[in-house]
Design an enzyme around this catalytic site. Structure first.
Site, short mmCIF file in Angstrom:
data_model
loop_
_atom_site.label_atom_id
_atom_site.label_comp_id
_atom_site.label_asym_id
_atom_site.label_seq_id
_atom_site.Cartn_x
_atom_site.Cartn_y
_atom_site.Cartn_z
N LYS A 179 0.80 -1.22 0.00
CA LYS A 179 0.00 0.00 0.00
C LYS A 179 0.83 1.28 0.00
CE LYS A 179 -4.51 -1.02 0.24
NZ LYS A 179 -5.56 -0.37 -0.58
N SER B 41 0.25 -9.91 -0.78
CA SER B 41 0.05 -8.46 -0.69
C SER B 41 0.37 -7.86 0.67
CB SER B 41 -1.38 -8.11 -1.08
OG SER B 41 -2.30 -8.74 -0.21
#
Length: 515
Positions: free
Chosen positions: A63, A317
Site C-alpha cells: 500500500k 500483498s
C-alpha cells in the site's frame, strides 16, 4: 503527472499508464521485493509457482507504493495543509510513512474496532489518529468532515489514478525479474487498485498473460460489478479477509479492469487459511489473510482447470496480522487444506460402544472428540479426523454408514466449526420454543451491553457462546425463548440492534448436539 480522474473519463491508453508507472517515484520509500519460487507448492501443484513478496515492504504491505505516489504529486499548498486518510490497516500505514518522509501532517481515521497492533503501528510513524464508529463507513464520514473543516487532502486507498500507478510498479518489477514466459498472474482484489495497476502494465507488455482477480466469497465486489456492468454495493461483506473487505469496487479501477481481467476466482475462509499455511511451509513467513488470497485463488484455479507445467505468479500483498489470530487460522486451515473432516455420529449408549466406533474409524489420527449422552439408548459424538487426502473424507463417511452408524458430515458447516465443537451439550427440556442466531459483534467496549440492553431486557437469553481471534468482529451464537406470537416483536428488536445476524434454528449440527 496524472490528471485528476475522479468524475472524469479514465485514461485507457496503454502508453499513458506505462509512462506513469515507469516514472512513479515509489523507491523513495518502497523496496524492490523479490519474486521467489515456491518449491514445495510447485511440486505439489504440478506448476512452477512464484510468489511476489510484497509482505516484505517496510510497512509489510504494497500500500505504501500508491500512497507515496499520490502524495508526491500534491501541490505545495496541499502539502502545507496536510492530508487525511481513512483506513483500519495497510493504507493507514502507507500514508503515515509517506507523510513522515515528505514532512506532511497526516490524520488517520480508524474505526474504534481497529486492533491495537495496527493503531500502534500508525502511531509509531508519527500520524495523528482519530477513532470513530464501529465501521469503515462511520470512519469515512469523519474523514470527509476533517477534510472539509481542516482543508486537508483526502488520500483514497484505491480509486485514484496516482495510487493505481504506484501499485502498478509491482507488475513492473515482476516482468523485470521473471525469466521466460508468465502464463498467469493472480492478484487479490479489495477496491481494485493493485489489480488495476498491475493489469494495465502486464496487458500492455504481454496481452497473453492471464490476469486472474481473486476475491473472498463473502466480499466479491469485482465479480458483482462485472455481472452488473458497473460498480454495485454488496449488501454484506465478510470481515475475515479484512484487507479486502470492500463493499464496492472503485469507479476508476473498474473502468481499467473490466476489459483486462480474464476471470475472477472466489475463495472461502478455509481456503485462505490453508494458503497461509502453504506460504509458511515454503517461506517460513506468516502473511495476513489478504496476503494469502491470491495463492488460495491460484490453488482453486489449478484444481478447476487442471493446469499443468505453467509459470504462475501469486502476489503476497501483506503481512499485517495479529498473532492472536493464528490459533483460529490453524484450526480452519485443516479443513481448508482438506486435512480434517468433521462428523456428527450417533452411537449406541452401551458398554464398549466407543471402542467399536474407534475401531471402525481405524488407525487414523483423531483431531477432536466430543461426546454427549442424548437418550437412554444412544449418544452423540462430534469427531474430527485427520485426512491424508480429500477422497478419504468420503471413504470415512461410507465406512461409518456401512457399519450401521447415522452420520452427518459437518466439515463445511460454519456453525459447527465456529461454535458447536466448543459447546457439545444437549436440549433444554423446560423451554417451550427456542430460536438460535449467529451474530457478529464489533470488538469495542459496550457492544455486549448494547446487545443485552436491546435484547436481554425483554427476551430470555437461553444460550450464549462467544468466539473471537483478535479480529475486528467477534462471533456469537445465542438462543432466545420466543413464543410464536412474539416473532414479529422479536424480529423488530433484532433489526434495531444493528449487528449482523443470521438465524440458525434449523441448522442440523445444532439440532443434533444442542436442541
Amino acid at each position: 503527472m496524472l490528471p485528476e480522474t475522479q468524475g472524469a473519463a479514465v485514461p485507457q491508453d496503454a502508453n499513458h499508464w506505462l509512462r506513469e508507472i515507469l516514472t512513479a517515484p515509489v523507491y523513495d520509500v518502497a523496496r524492490r521485493t523479490p519474486l521467489e519460487p515456491a518449491s514445495r507448492l510447485s511440486a505439489r501443484l504440478g506448476n512452477q509457482i512464484w510468489l511476489k513478496r510484497e509482505d516484505l515492504q517496510p510497512v509489510f504491505s504494497f500500500k505504501l507504493r500508491g500512497a507515496y505516489n499520490r502524495m508526491r504529486q500534491l501541490e505545495p499548498a496541499e502539502r502545507a495543509a496536510g492530508v487525511v486518510a481513512v483506513s483500519a490497516g495497510n493504507h493507514a500505514q502507507g500514508v503515515a510513512l509517506a507523510a513522515r518522509e515528505l514532512g506532511v501532517s497526516a490524520v488517520i481515521v480508524m474505526p474504534q474496532t481497529t486492533p491495537r497492533i495496527k493503531i500502534q503501528a500508525v502511531e509509531a510513524l508519527g500520524a495523528r489518529i482519530e477513532l470513530c464508529g464501529d465501521s469503515y463507513s462511520d470512519a469515512a464520514a469523519r474523514g470527509d468532515a476533517i477534510a472539509a473543516t481542516e482543508g486537508r487532502r483526502l488520500i483514497p486507498p484505491f480509486d485514484d489514478a496516482a495510487v493505481i500507478a504506484g501499485q502498478g510498479t509491482v507488475a513492473m518489477e515482476l516482468i523485470a525479474d521473471h525469466r521466460g514466459r508468465i502464463d498467469a498472474v493472480f492478484v487479490p482484489v479489495g477496491g481494485g487498485g493493485l489489480c488495476a495497476g498491475m493489469a494495465v502494465y502486464l496487458k500492455a507488455l504481454d496481452p497473453s498473460i492471464r490476469i486472474v482477480a481473486v476475491e473472498p466469497e463473502d466480499a466479491a465486489c469485482l465479480a458483482a460489478a462485472l455481472e452488473a456492468g458497473r460498480p454495485v454495493p454488496l449488501d454484506q461483506v465478510g470481515l475475515f479477509v479484512d484487507g479486502c473487505a470492500v463493499r464496492q469496487v472503485g469507479d476508476i479501477t473498474f473502468a481499467l479492469l473490466r476489459d483486462r481481467v480474464d476471470e475472477v476466482v472466489t475463495v472461502s475462509v478455509d481456503q485462505v487459511c490453508a494458503a497461509i499455511r502453504d506460504i509458511f511451509e515454503d517461506t517460513r513467513s506468516i502473511v495476513e489473510p489478504a496476503g494469502a488470497l491470491a495463492l488460495a485463488g491460484m490453488k482453486r484455479w489449478i484444481a478447476r482447470s487442471g493446469a499443468e507445467n505453467g509459470d504462475l505468479v501469486a502476489v503476497l500483498s501483506g503481512a499485517n496480522m495479529n498473532f492472536d489470530r493464528l490459533g483460529h487460522i490453524s484450526e480452519r486451515a485443516e479443513v481448508g487444506g482438506e486435512h480434517e473432516a468433521l462428523f456428527g455420529v450417533t452411537i449406541p449408549e452401551e458398554t464398549g460402544s466407543f471402542l467399536r466406533f474407534c475401531r471402525t474409524i481405524g488407525r487414523r489420527s483423531i483431531t477432536e472428540f466430543n461426546y454427549r449422552f442424548r437418550a437412554a439408548h444412544e449418544a452423540q459424538v462430534y469427531v474430527g479426523v485427520q485426512l491424508g487426502s480429500a477422497a478419504e473424507r468420503v471413504a470415512i463417511r461410507e465406512t461409518l454408514v456401512g457399519a450401521g452408524y447415522a452420520v452427518a458430515d459437518y466439515t463445511q458447516n460454519e456453525v459447527a466449526r465456529l461454535h458447536v465443537r466448543h459447546m457439545v451439550g444437549g436440549p433444554a427440556p423446560a423451554l417451550e420454543r427456542e430460536r438460535l442466531f449467529r451474530f457478529e459483534f464489533p470488538e469495542r467496549p459496550g457492544a455486549l451491553f448494547q446487545f443485552l440492553e436491546t435484547l436481554g431486557t425483554r427476551w430470555n437469553i437461553t444460550m450464549f457462546h462467544y468466539r473471537n481471534r483478535a479480529a475486528a468482529y467477534g462471533r456469537v451464537l445465542a438462543g432466545f425463548a420466543v413464543k410464536e406470537a412474539e416473532d414479529a416483536a422479536f424480529e423488530a428488536d433484532l433489526a434495531r440492534l444493528g449487528f449482523w445476524f443470521s438465524e440458525e434454528t434449523g441448522n442440523p449440527a445444532l439440532r443434533q448436539f444442542l436442541l
